[in-house]
Design an enzyme around this catalytic site. Sequence first.
Site: not given
Length: 314
Positions: A137-139
Amino acid sequence: MTQTIEQHTRVPETSAGVRLDQAAAELFPDFSRSRLQAWIKAGALRVNGAAARPRDKLLGGEALSLCAQLQQQGDWEAQDMALDVVYEDAELLVVNKPANLVVHPAAGNRSGTLLNALLHRVPALTELPRAGIVHRLDKDTTGLMVVAKSLPAHTSLVAQLQARSVSREYEAVVQGALTGGGNVEAPIGRHPKQRKKMAVVAGGKAAVTHYRVLERFAGHTHVRLRLETGRTHQIRVHMAHIGYPLVGDATYGGRLRLPKQASAVLTECLRDFPRQALHAAGLGLQHPASGELLHWRAPRPDDFERLLAVLHSG
């Protein structure tokens, strides 16, 4: 400490004419291209049972077999960090990732990542590719991620992801009032000019996103999304591509759109929302050992709930 890793796959017909090392990087995504090249040269990655060279061109349809000794991966540091563990057994670990947490160490982020926290909880993950992390998942995206705790589990999860049998459901708030649900089927690749961004590009990797409306507001929509594929920034790119970028997305969102007669509270909330409004709410897969179909859900985080509440109030 070493373990033997064994994976098998078949080259798709669409890879005819592609170099072996390039195709291998696509078909064995948990290993770097340089590592795969070394295994090809050592005869650990074979084509139809025979040794080959990294530069050899493929015809399509070949059977690739990988049997290699997997040594401790990287020089990652274990760190005692809080983890919201939703499920754990001998094969799997499912976490609910908060915002502002990088998943994997990289330049500029060697510590303080999810991987560092996982190694503290399960030290044996050093023996697995990317410490058992099979998707990301993105940050600033919150929600559910599954991590493999054994090589068989890792192999199974990678195969399930490649077969698109893992169920991944997201919630998002987008700019604009969608009239209904739909599908986005558009290939994604590196932006031709801005290399840190992704974009819908001819020749990109196939990407399919399904979305449906949960609730409409004056100038925004709360949507549920389901991924068939898992390309980098897929939801963010696809929704921006059809003209409904995510609230708070500094990379793909464009200029801030405010509904007519928006209240001061709503205006402030939209301007100050600190991240893309995206949450991985549901995850489903087949347990690698038992074969049981498992499903998990993660509640929306507080900032997402407040955004919806303010949109309700106008």
